[in-house]
Design a protein around this motif. Structure first.
Motif, PDB file in Angstrom:
ATOM      1  N   PRO A 184       0.846  -1.204   0.000  1.00 47.93           N
ATOM      2  CA  PRO A 184       0.000   0.000   0.000  1.00 47.93           C
ATOM      3  C   PRO A 184       0.881   1.253   0.000  1.00 47.93           C
ATOM      4  CG  PRO A 184       0.076  -0.943   2.208  1.00 47.93           C
ATOM      5  CD  PRO A 184       0.935  -1.820   1.342  1.00 47.93           C
ATOM      6  N   LEU A 185       0.742   2.071  -1.015  1.00 49.61           N
ATOM      7  CA  LEU A 185       1.592   3.258  -1.134  1.00 49.61           C
ATOM      8  C   LEU A 185       0.845   4.518  -0.712  1.00 49.61           C
ATOM      9  CD1 LEU A 185       3.381   2.685  -4.566  1.00 49.61           C
ATOM     10  CD2 LEU A 185       4.167   2.100  -2.263  1.00 49.61           C
ATOM     11  N   VAL A 186       1.571   5.385  -0.006  1.00 51.33           N
ATOM     12  CA  VAL A 186       1.047   6.711   0.331  1.00 51.33           C
ATOM     13  C   VAL A 186       1.965   7.712  -0.387  1.00 51.33           C
ATOM     14  CG1 VAL A 186       0.628   8.361   2.178  1.00 51.33           C
ATOM     15  CG2 VAL A 186       0.206   5.925   2.563  1.00 51.33           C
ATOM     16  N   LEU A 187       1.406   8.382  -1.371  1.00 53.76           N
ATOM     17  CA  LEU A 187       2.238   9.263  -2.204  1.00 53.76           C
ATOM     18  C   LEU A 187       1.509  10.571  -2.495  1.00 53.76           C
ATOM     19  CD1 LEU A 187       3.477   6.622  -4.821  1.00 53.76           C
ATOM     20  CD2 LEU A 187       4.828   7.590  -2.966  1.00 53.76           C
ATOM     21  N   LEU A 188       2.242  11.514  -3.051  1.00 58.14           N
ATOM     22  CA  LEU A 188       1.623  12.725  -3.584  1.00 58.14           C
ATOM     23  C   LEU A 188       1.130  12.397  -5.000  1.00 58.14           C
ATOM     24  CD1 LEU A 188       3.881  15.687  -2.373  1.00 58.14           C
ATOM     25  CD2 LEU A 188       1.984  14.544  -1.247  1.00 58.14           C
ATOM     26  N   PRO A 189       0.447  13.303  -5.671  1.00 61.29           N
ATOM     27  CA  PRO A 189      -0.076  13.036  -7.021  1.00 61.29           C
ATOM     28  C   PRO A 189       1.025  12.639  -8.013  1.00 61.29           C
ATOM     29  CG  PRO A 189      -1.069  15.014  -6.122  1.00 61.29           C
ATOM     30  CD  PRO A 189       0.014  14.608  -5.171  1.00 61.29           C
ATOM     31  N   PRO A 190       0.640  12.047  -9.139  1.00 68.93           N
ATOM     32  CA  PRO A 190       1.627  11.520 -10.112  1.00 68.93           C
ATOM     33  C   PRO A 190       2.599  12.566 -10.649  1.00 68.93           C
ATOM     34  CG  PRO A 190      -0.568  10.698 -10.595  1.00 68.93           C
ATOM     35  CD  PRO A 190      -0.736  11.711  -9.516  1.00 68.93           C
ATOM     36  N   ASP A 191       2.233  13.854 -10.617  1.00 67.98           N
ATOM     37  CA  ASP A 191       3.177  14.851 -11.122  1.00 67.98           C
ATOM     38  C   ASP A 191       4.288  15.148 -10.116  1.00 67.98           C
ATOM     39  OD1 ASP A 191       1.266  15.930  -9.539  1.00 67.98           O
ATOM     40  OD2 ASP A 191       1.090  17.822 -10.614  1.00 67.98           O
ATOM     41  N   CYS A 192       4.240  14.501  -8.942  1.00 67.04           N
ATOM     42  CA  CYS A 192       5.335  14.620  -7.968  1.00 67.04           C
ATOM     43  C   CYS A 192       6.481  13.700  -8.405  1.00 67.04           C
ATOM     44  CB  CYS A 192       4.844  14.231  -6.587  1.00 67.04           C
ATOM     45  SG  CYS A 192       6.178  13.952  -5.411  1.00 67.04           S
ATOM     46  N   ARG A 193       7.705  14.235  -8.347  1.00 62.27           N
ATOM     47  CA  ARG A 193       8.863  13.451  -8.813  1.00 62.27           C
ATOM     48  C   ARG A 193       9.058  12.190  -7.977  1.00 62.27           C
ATOM     49  NH1 ARG A 193      12.532  18.777 -10.015  1.00 62.27           N
ATOM     50  NH2 ARG A 193      11.831  19.018 -12.150  1.00 62.27           N
ATOM     51  N   LEU A 194       8.790  12.262  -6.680  1.00 65.20           N
ATOM     52  CA  LEU A 194       8.987  11.081  -5.837  1.00 65.20           C
ATOM     53  C   LEU A 194       7.926  10.024  -6.107  1.00 65.20           C
ATOM     54  CD1 LEU A 194      10.249  12.321  -2.357  1.00 65.20           C
ATOM     55  CD2 LEU A 194      11.485  11.722  -4.434  1.00 65.20           C
ATOM     56  N   HIS A 195       6.728  10.460  -6.526  1.00 65.45           N
ATOM     57  CA  HIS A 195       5.696   9.500  -6.916  1.00 65.45           C
ATOM     58  C   HIS A 195       6.204   8.665  -8.093  1.00 65.45           C
ATOM     59  CE1 HIS A 195       1.271   8.457  -7.644  1.00 65.45           C
ATOM     60  NE2 HIS A 195       1.927   7.912  -8.682  1.00 65.45           N
ATOM     61  N   GLY A 196       6.669   9.379  -9.118  1.00 63.34           N
ATOM     62  CA  GLY A 196       7.165   8.691 -10.312  1.00 63.34           C
ATOM     63  C   GLY A 196       8.343   7.789 -10.006  1.00 63.34           C
ATOM     64  N   LEU A 197       9.243   8.298  -9.176  1.00 67.17           N
ATOM     65  CA  LEU A 197      10.440   7.519  -8.830  1.00 67.17           C
ATOM     66  C   LEU A 197      10.063   6.248  -8.069  1.00 67.17           C
ATOM     67  CD1 LEU A 197      13.636   7.477  -8.556  1.00 67.17           C
ATOM     68  CD2 LEU A 197      13.238   8.436  -6.289  1.00 67.17           C
ATOM     69  N   ALA A 198       9.168   6.398  -7.069  1.00 69.57           N
ATOM     70  CA  ALA A 198       8.788   5.246  -6.244  1.00 69.57           C
ATOM     71  C   ALA A 198       8.137   4.156  -7.098  1.00 69.57           C
ATOM     72  CB  ALA A 198       7.843   5.710  -5.135  1.00 69.57           C
ATOM     73  N   VAL A 199       7.183   4.558  -7.926  1.00 71.96           N
ATOM     74  CA  VAL A 199       6.473   3.583  -8.756  1.00 71.96           C
ATOM     75  C   VAL A 199       7.433   2.912  -9.749  1.00 71.96           C
ATOM     76  CG1 VAL A 199       4.694   3.362 -10.533  1.00 71.96           C
ATOM     77  CG2 VAL A 199       4.251   4.725  -8.478  1.00 71.96           C
ATOM     78  N   GLN A 200       8.295   3.710 -10.345  1.00 74.98           N
ATOM     79  CA  GLN A 200       9.254   3.174 -11.321  1.00 74.98           C
ATOM     80  C   GLN A 200      10.169   2.139 -10.670  1.00 74.98           C
ATOM     81  OE1 GLN A 200      12.003   6.151 -12.596  1.00 74.98           O
ATOM     82  NE2 GLN A 200      13.243   4.696 -13.734  1.00 74.98           N
ATOM     83  N   ARG A 201      10.675   2.454  -9.466  1.00 77.69           N
ATOM     84  CA  ARG A 201      11.587   1.534  -8.775  1.00 77.69           C
ATOM     85  C   ARG A 201      10.871   0.242  -8.377  1.00 77.69           C
ATOM     86  NH1 ARG A 201      17.181   3.241  -7.772  1.00 77.69           N
ATOM     87  NH2 ARG A 201      17.247   4.994  -9.193  1.00 77.69           N
ATOM     88  N   LEU A 202       9.619   0.366  -7.929  1.00 76.01           N
ATOM     89  CA  LEU A 202       8.868  -0.830  -7.519  1.00 76.01           C
ATOM     90  C   LEU A 202       8.585  -1.737  -8.725  1.00 76.01           C
ATOM     91  CD1 LEU A 202       6.452   0.811  -4.938  1.00 76.01           C
ATOM     92  CD2 LEU A 202       8.184  -0.925  -4.451  1.00 76.01           C
ATOM     93  N   GLN A 214      -3.550   9.052  -1.703  1.00 76.00           N
ATOM     94  CA  GLN A 214      -2.858  10.105  -2.462  1.00 76.00           C
ATOM     95  C   GLN A 214      -3.068  11.424  -1.735  1.00 76.00           C
ATOM     96  OE1 GLN A 214      -2.639  10.083  -6.888  1.00 76.00           O
ATOM     97  NE2 GLN A 214      -3.783  11.989  -6.687  1.00 76.00           N
ATOM     98  N   ALA A 215      -2.010  11.941  -1.120  1.00 76.75           N
ATOM     99  CA  ALA A 215      -2.118  13.182  -0.343  1.00 76.75           C
ATOM    100  C   ALA A 215      -1.901  14.384  -1.251  1.00 76.75           C
ATOM    101  CB  ALA A 215      -1.078  13.179   0.777  1.00 76.75           C
ATOM    102  N   SER A 216      -2.385  15.534  -0.794  1.00 73.34           N
ATOM    103  CA  SER A 216      -2.223  16.744  -1.607  1.00 73.34           C
ATOM    104  C   SER A 216      -0.955  17.500  -1.255  1.00 73.34           C
ATOM    105  CB  SER A 216      -3.435  17.655  -1.423  1.00 73.34           C
ATOM    106  OG  SER A 216      -3.576  17.976  -0.049  1.00 73.34           O
ATOM    107  N   GLY A 217      -0.376  17.184  -0.099  1.00 77.05           N
ATOM    108  CA  GLY A 217       0.855  17.862   0.310  1.00 77.05           C
ATOM    109  C   GLY A 217       1.650  16.977   1.246  1.00 77.05           C
ATOM    110  N   VAL A 218       2.886  17.383   1.535  1.00 79.83           N
ATOM    111  CA  VAL A 218       3.760  16.537   2.362  1.00 79.83           C
ATOM    112  C   VAL A 218       3.214  16.385   3.781  1.00 79.83           C
ATOM    113  CG1 VAL A 218       6.059  16.394   3.387  1.00 79.83           C
ATOM    114  CG2 VAL A 218       5.815  17.007   0.990  1.00 79.83           C
ATOM    115  N   ALA A 219       2.594  17.452   4.313  1.00 80.07           N
ATOM    116  CA  ALA A 219       2.035  17.355   5.666  1.00 80.07           C
ATOM    117  C   ALA A 219       0.941  16.283   5.708  1.00 80.07           C
ATOM    118  CB  ALA A 219       1.490  18.702   6.113  1.00 80.07           C
ATOM    119  N   GLY A 220       0.097  16.257   4.684  1.00 78.94           N
ATOM    120  CA  GLY A 220      -0.958  15.255   4.605  1.00 78.94           C
ATOM    121  C   GLY A 220      -0.380  13.867   4.397  1.00 78.94           C
TER     122      GLY A 220
END
Length: 284
Positions: A184-202, A214-220
């Motif tokens: 189960p992944l908790v990420l920011l939206p797909p336009d976030c670089r870490l979202h893309g990186l995490a999914v690509q690596r997995l 899918q959170a809207s910001g890092v605090a969330g």
DNA sequence: TCCCTCCGTGAATGCTAGTC
DNA sequence: GACTAGCATTCACGGAGGGA
């Protein structure tokens, strides 16, 4: 009754920032010996040693560290007073964009320092995703931008490296992923670089996964991770309390990320370049 | 105009760390 | 150990400004 001389304070600040009397003298367009004597008079007026002198340069004593903040305020106030009596309005709009992954407590410290040292700046701050901030900078909507990058990026003349940080898989302490057929992944939206990186690596690691939140910001995102909704990807300084680095054979290794400053163009007002220098010094 | 004070400059000097 | 570079301090000197 002794009072503080603004010229001496200006020399003091210049020397403290330059790290030596010789270098500081150049900044105030005086000879090194003149600045040395100014500093001695300032110390005499202050009644305390302000600088730790050595053959390698100078540092601040405890009294010097206390005085330098006052000195900067007095110099800024002096400038303000001059502009006021001359009926000059000197306010520079500074549109500063900062990556959401940059620590919020550090953002406050950085903005406080900018406010103290550049009181003429009218700051307009936007916190968001690095890709959007970089695009905003390229299109002239941001004067300065602190962005996070992963992997190689095309360097521009105005891109200045700030610091590198490790990226980690992060989850609530004790979260058991063994029962989950899909991570189960908790990420920011797909336009976030870490979202893309995490999914690509997995995908490359052949680890089954799903977007649990899918959170809207890092605090969330941090809040969702603390609530145990899944595992996310964060830079080291963004791993707040209540979170821990997650370790599992199903989680692939992550690269480092880097924070960089997108500086104003060469023809931008001097105030903006001064602000950029302060941002860089903040990371030094 | 003279004298005094303040402030800056440049030269001389001393010290230390780094290099050979 | 000698030499060099880089740093700071001290001192003599000169210019500018103010007061008598």
């Amino acid at each position: 009754m002794r009072s503080l001389d603004l010229d001496q304070l200006r020399a003091f600040v210049a020397v403290a920032e330059a790290g030596s009397i010789s270098a500081g003298a150049g900044r105030v367009f005086r000879s090194q010996s003149a600045v040395s004597e100014q500093l001695q008079k300032l110390e005499s007026a202050a009644g305390a040693a302000l600088l730790l002198r050595s053959r390698q340069g100078v540092g601040l004593t405890a009294a010097g560290q206390r005085l330098i903040g006052h000195a900067r305020q007095l110099l800024a106030l002096g400038e303000l007073a001059l502009h006021d009596v001359r009926n000059e309005v000197r306010r520079t709009q500074a549109r500063l964009a900062i990556s959401d992954y940059f620590r919020s407590d550090e953002i406050a410290g950085l903005l406080a320092q900018l406010g103290r040292r550049c009181p003429q700046l009218r700051l307009q701050v936007e916190v968001g995703l690095s890709a959007a901030l970089a695009q905003g900078h390229a299109e002239g909507r941001h004067d300065l931008a602190v962005i996070m990058r992963t992997g190689a990026a095309r360097e521009r003349a105005t891109t200045l490296p700030l610091r590198r940080e490790a990226l980690h898989w992060v989850a609530a302490p004790g979260l058991d992923l063994r029962e989950e057929s899909e991570l189960p992944l908790v990420l920011l939206p797909p336009d976030c670089r870490l979202h893309g990186l995490a999914v690509q690596r997995l995908r490359a690691h052949r680890s089954a996964h799903r977007i649990a939140h899918q959170a809207s910001g890092v605090a969330g995102l941090q809040a969702a991770l603390r609530a145990g909704l899944g595992v996310g990807c964060l830079n080291a300084s963004a791993i707040g309390p209540g979170l821990a680095i997650a370790r599992s054979p199903r989680l692939p290794a992550l690269p480092d990320c880097a924070f960089a400053l997108l500086a104003p163009p060469a023809d931008a007002p001097a105030d903006l370049h001064e602000a950029a220098a302060i941002v860089r010094a903040f990371f030094a």
